[in-house]
Write a protein that holds these residues in place. Sequence first.
Motif, mmCIF file in Angstrom:
data_model
loop_
_atom_site.group_PDB
_atom_site.id
_atom_site.type_symbol
_atom_site.label_atom_id
_atom_site.label_comp_id
_atom_site.label_asym_id
_atom_site.label_seq_id
_atom_site.Cartn_x
_atom_site.Cartn_y
_atom_site.Cartn_z
ATOM 1 N N LYS A 1 0.833 -1.204 0.000
ATOM 2 C CA LYS A 1 0.000 0.000 0.000
ATOM 3 C C LYS A 1 0.867 1.253 0.000
ATOM 4 C CE LYS A 1 -3.751 -2.442 0.488
ATOM 5 N NZ LYS A 1 -4.627 -2.643 -0.624
ATOM 6 N N HIS A 2 0.326 2.322 -0.557
ATOM 7 C CA HIS A 2 0.981 3.626 -0.471
ATOM 8 C C HIS A 2 0.838 4.128 0.951
ATOM 9 C CE1 HIS A 2 1.527 3.791 -4.740
ATOM 10 N NE2 HIS A 2 0.234 3.707 -4.969
ATOM 11 N N ARG B 1 9.687 7.067 1.218
ATOM 12 C CA ARG B 1 8.696 6.028 0.887
ATOM 13 C C ARG B 1 7.268 6.469 1.176
ATOM 14 N NH1 ARG B 1 10.213 0.616 3.753
ATOM 15 N NH2 ARG B 1 10.554 1.922 5.557
ATOM 16 N N ALA B 2 7.111 7.605 1.870
ATOM 17 C CA ALA B 2 5.782 8.081 2.272
ATOM 18 C C ALA B 2 5.631 9.545 1.887
ATOM 19 C CB ALA B 2 5.618 7.950 3.789
ATOM 20 N N ASP C 1 1.264 9.305 -9.988
ATOM 21 C CA ASP C 1 2.325 8.504 -9.386
ATOM 22 C C ASP C 1 2.587 8.956 -7.956
ATOM 23 O OD1 ASP C 1 4.481 6.877 -8.841
ATOM 24 O OD2 ASP C 1 5.860 7.935 -10.165
ATOM 25 N N TRP C 2 2.029 8.243 -7.010
ATOM 26 C CA TRP C 2 2.176 8.548 -5.593
ATOM 27 C C TRP C 2 3.642 8.698 -5.204
ATOM 28 C CZ3 TRP C 2 -1.660 8.906 -1.750
ATOM 29 C CH2 TRP C 2 -1.216 8.857 -0.424
ATOM 30 N N ASP C 3 4.473 7.774 -5.690
ATOM 31 C CA ASP C 3 5.884 7.749 -5.292
ATOM 32 C C ASP C 3 6.639 9.021 -5.663
ATOM 33 O OD1 ASP C 3 5.547 5.260 -4.141
ATOM 34 O OD2 ASP C 3 6.152 4.179 -5.946
ATOM 35 N N CYS D 1 6.929 11.242 -2.794
ATOM 36 C CA CYS D 1 7.674 10.698 -1.654
ATOM 37 C C CYS D 1 9.173 10.943 -1.776
ATOM 38 C CB CYS D 1 7.463 9.186 -1.548
ATOM 39 S SG CYS D 1 5.751 8.679 -1.356
#
Length: 167
Positions: free
Chosen positions: A10-11, A40-41, A155-157, A160
């Motif tokens: 999971k994100h 990572r978050a 893109d969530w990452d 981060c």
Amino acid sequence: QIESAIIHGKHIGIYHYAAGGGYEKEADHFLMVAGPYIGRAILVLDWEGEQNAEFQRKNHEYAQKWLDYVYNKTGIRPFIYMSKSVCRAYRWDSDYPLWCAQYKNAALTGYIESPWTDAKGFGAWVKPLIFQYTSHGRLNGYNGNLDLDKAYMADWDTYCKPQEVTK
């Protein structure tokens, strides 16, 4: 909970609820706790009025200083979380991603593909990257109220990872 989320692919996001006890002190504590997950978050400042002396003083510069401090320490632009009305109440630096909350009502609801929002805009932002549309959400497998959000990020990452600090 965060380790379980990582194990399950999971994100993740880590947020700090601002209390108004000194932006550097609060940010340093946040960075110490978040340290193992930085990179990572997504990092988030929760800017609300309850239990936040600086919010009560209408000192939104406190939030700006916290965001700048964390960005300068990590290279990651933290999100700012606030209600939609607060987005419009002050002159914000829209370089920081917005996570905004506005609820149509208090009715129980599940996932909504296109959540309601008023047509009054988001202040300095064109739109939020995350929009919280209820605090009375329901999902299978969970009991009680949940905050439900819609993310508008490809893109969530990307949010981060450290970038070159430009401030």
